[in-house]
Design an enzyme around this catalytic site. Structure first.
Site, PDB file in Angstrom:
ATOM      1  N   TYR A 147       7.888   1.152  -1.364  1.00 58.73           N
ATOM      2  CA  TYR A 147       8.406   0.194  -2.335  1.00 58.73           C
ATOM      3  C   TYR A 147       7.395  -0.892  -2.691  1.00 58.73           C
ATOM      4  CZ  TYR A 147      13.197   1.993  -2.431  1.00 58.73           C
ATOM      5  OH  TYR A 147      14.312   2.765  -2.637  1.00 58.73           O
TER       6      TYR A 147
ATOM      7  N   VAL B 138       7.299  -5.854   3.808  1.00 57.57           N
ATOM      8  CA  VAL B 138       6.637  -5.539   5.074  1.00 57.57           C
ATOM      9  C   VAL B 138       7.594  -4.760   5.969  1.00 57.57           C
ATOM     10  CG1 VAL B 138       5.564  -6.485   7.149  1.00 57.57           C
ATOM     11  CG2 VAL B 138       5.164  -7.571   4.929  1.00 57.57           C
TER      12      VAL B 138
ATOM     13  N   TYR C  74      22.557   0.298  10.786  1.00 54.53           N
ATOM     14  CA  TYR C  74      21.973  -0.732   9.932  1.00 54.53           C
ATOM     15  C   TYR C  74      22.758  -2.047  10.025  1.00 54.53           C
ATOM     16  CZ  TYR C  74      18.327   2.122   7.900  1.00 54.53           C
ATOM     17  OH  TYR C  74      17.186   2.866   7.728  1.00 54.53           O
TER      18      TYR C  74
ATOM     19  N   ASP D 119      -3.432  -8.119   9.238  1.00 56.11           N
ATOM     20  CA  ASP D 119      -2.080  -8.355   9.736  1.00 56.11           C
ATOM     21  C   ASP D 119      -1.399  -9.461   8.931  1.00 56.11           C
ATOM     22  OD1 ASP D 119       0.226  -8.796  11.167  1.00 56.11           O
ATOM     23  OD2 ASP D 119      -0.774  -9.413  13.025  1.00 56.11           O
TER      24      ASP D 119
ATOM     25  N   LYS E  83      18.711  -8.365   9.045  1.00 58.98           N
ATOM     26  CA  LYS E  83      19.054  -8.420   7.627  1.00 58.98           C
ATOM     27  C   LYS E  83      19.916  -9.643   7.323  1.00 58.98           C
ATOM     28  CE  LYS E  83      18.605  -3.424   7.221  1.00 58.98           C
ATOM     29  NZ  LYS E  83      17.434  -3.419   6.321  1.00 58.98           N
TER      30      LYS E  83
ATOM     31  N   SER F 183       0.779  -1.242   0.000  1.00 62.28           N
ATOM     32  CA  SER F 183       0.000   0.000   0.000  1.00 62.28           C
ATOM     33  C   SER F 183       0.810   1.291   0.000  1.00 62.28           C
ATOM     34  CB  SER F 183      -0.951   0.013   1.200  1.00 62.28           C
ATOM     35  OG  SER F 183      -0.242  -0.194   2.403  1.00 62.28           O
TER      36      SER F 183
END
Length: 397
Positions: free
Chosen positions: A53, A139, A235, A111, A244, A50
């Protein structure tokens, strides 16, 4: 009603339906100008469809490749005199534009971490698409209630092993400030991995595969951001970095599963852009303001739609994909150009309250932030009344 922007911290608490719709049309027009995506996907599931990206991926697949799409998101509908979220209006506009071009579009609101929404999505795929040949996982959420344990995990943005002092912009007061971030605890790291790592992506692919709704040759990709030296403490070397790295481990198992049927799984690395999530990270408004300044001067600045449209054309469905040593698809090459990063580093410590505007593109950053909520879009009359009660057709809740 007449809707004006009202910003509190890193959130704009109002949204403009007509502005969001105009933004979606701008992105569609960009994709259309680039022509059809050769050998592109035809039936696409976008999880997190929505905004940002994820929305760009849905637009590029539909209007670039002519794909039927199913989008999953978690947005608030308008109620009484209160506007809905930007993602609600973006999705409504997407549905309208898709219908006008005869493109199949279905959406599921709820969800994405839950088993219930996975089951509803699978039922919708069976009914409307049969199978999907591309699954995009995009997400971004601060917390996740685990569908098997019921435990709610909260992600944490912290360094690991030592405290870190970061420069940034106090966006409310338009002043440079420093923030001291304490190191994450082991529990905070584990919770961050539970929210932002690869487990839910794997659960989605396992559920889709078990239900028989993944086509032979299906591809899946999860979007991520890695950054460079300026952002590494927060990060790659921080609590989010552990998530990640978990994503990188997860993709290997998914790749093996899909490769057996001619498919593929990849992590796609995208450039830094203004999102609601990045606005909340202490150093990112300053980094983005400098990055925009440098990349615009070089003519290489890109937003979400340019990034994802290029990813589909060049790498996911291109003859010569841009792949790094770890097997990730890289769309962030222009951001990581050594000359760009060197210039950002050179300017980093020079920015003060007095030279914030001339030395950076903070004005551009603020404009991009407001665009997230439908404000500052060319051709929209913000003094005219607008109807906030917009519905989304073909919506499953």
């Amino acid at each position: 009603m007449i809707i004006k922007p009202r910003v509190r911290g890193f959130i704009c608490v109002t949204t403009h339906p007509a502005g969001c719709a105009a933004s979606v049309r701008e992105q569609i027009a960009y994709v259309a100008r680039r022509g059809p995506i050769e050998r592109g996907p035809k039936k696409v599931l976008v999880i997190g469809a929505s905004t940002g990206y994820g929305l760009a991926a849905r637009i590029a697949a539909a209007f670039g490749a002519g794909a039927a799409t199913l989008g999953v998101f978690f947005e608030r509908a308008p109620a009484d005199a209160k506007p809905g979220t930007a993602g609600w209006y973006n999705s409504a506009a997407f549905h309208d534009e898709a219908a006008a071009r005869g493109l199949q579009a279905t959406s599921v609101n709820g969800d994405a971490f839950s088993d219930e929404i996975k089951h509803k999505t699978i039922d919708a795929i069976r009914r409307d698409l049969g199978q999907v040949d591309l699954v995009v996982y995009s997400v971004a959420a601060p917390r996740r209630t685990h569908p098997k344990t019921g435990v709610t995990h909260q992600s944490t943005l912290k360094p690991i092993g030592h405290a870190v002092r970061l420069r940034g912009i106090d966006t409310d007061n338009e002043a440079i400030k420093e923030t001291l971030l304490q190191p994450a605890t082991p529990d905070e790291i584990a919770d961050t991995v539970a929210v932002m790592g690869g487990e839910d992506w794997r659960m989605w692919i396992d559920a889709l595969d078990a239900a028989g709704v993944l086509a032979d040759g299906a591809k899946t990709t999860a979007f991520t951001y890695l950054g460079e030296q300026v952002t590494h403490d927060i990060y790659w070397n921080g609590s989010i970095g552990e998530a990640k790295k978990d994503l990188d481990r997860t993709v290997l198992a998914l790749r093996g599963k899909l490769a057996a049927r001619g498919g593929d799984a990849r992590v796609s690395v995208l450039k830094a852009v203004v999102t609601q999530a990045s606005s909340a990270i202490p150093m990112m408004p300053l980094y983005l303001s400098l990055l925009f300044k440098v990349m615009k001067a070089r003519g290489t600045h890109e937003g979400c739609i340019e990034q994802v449209d290029g990813l589909l054309r060049d790498s996911l469905y291109g003859a010569q994909p841009h792949v790094d040593a770890e097997g990730r698809l890289r769309a962030d090459r222009l951001e990581l150009d050594p000359a760009v990063q060197a210039r950002v580093l050179e300017l980093w410590d020079q920015v003060t309250d007095d030279n914030l505007y001339p030395l950076t593109d903070f004005a551009g950053y603020k404009a991009e932030f407001l665009r997230l909520f439908g404000f500052g879009i060319d051709g929209v009359d913000y003094d005219a009344p607008v109807e906030p009660n917009v519905r989304i057709p073909n919506l499953i809740e």
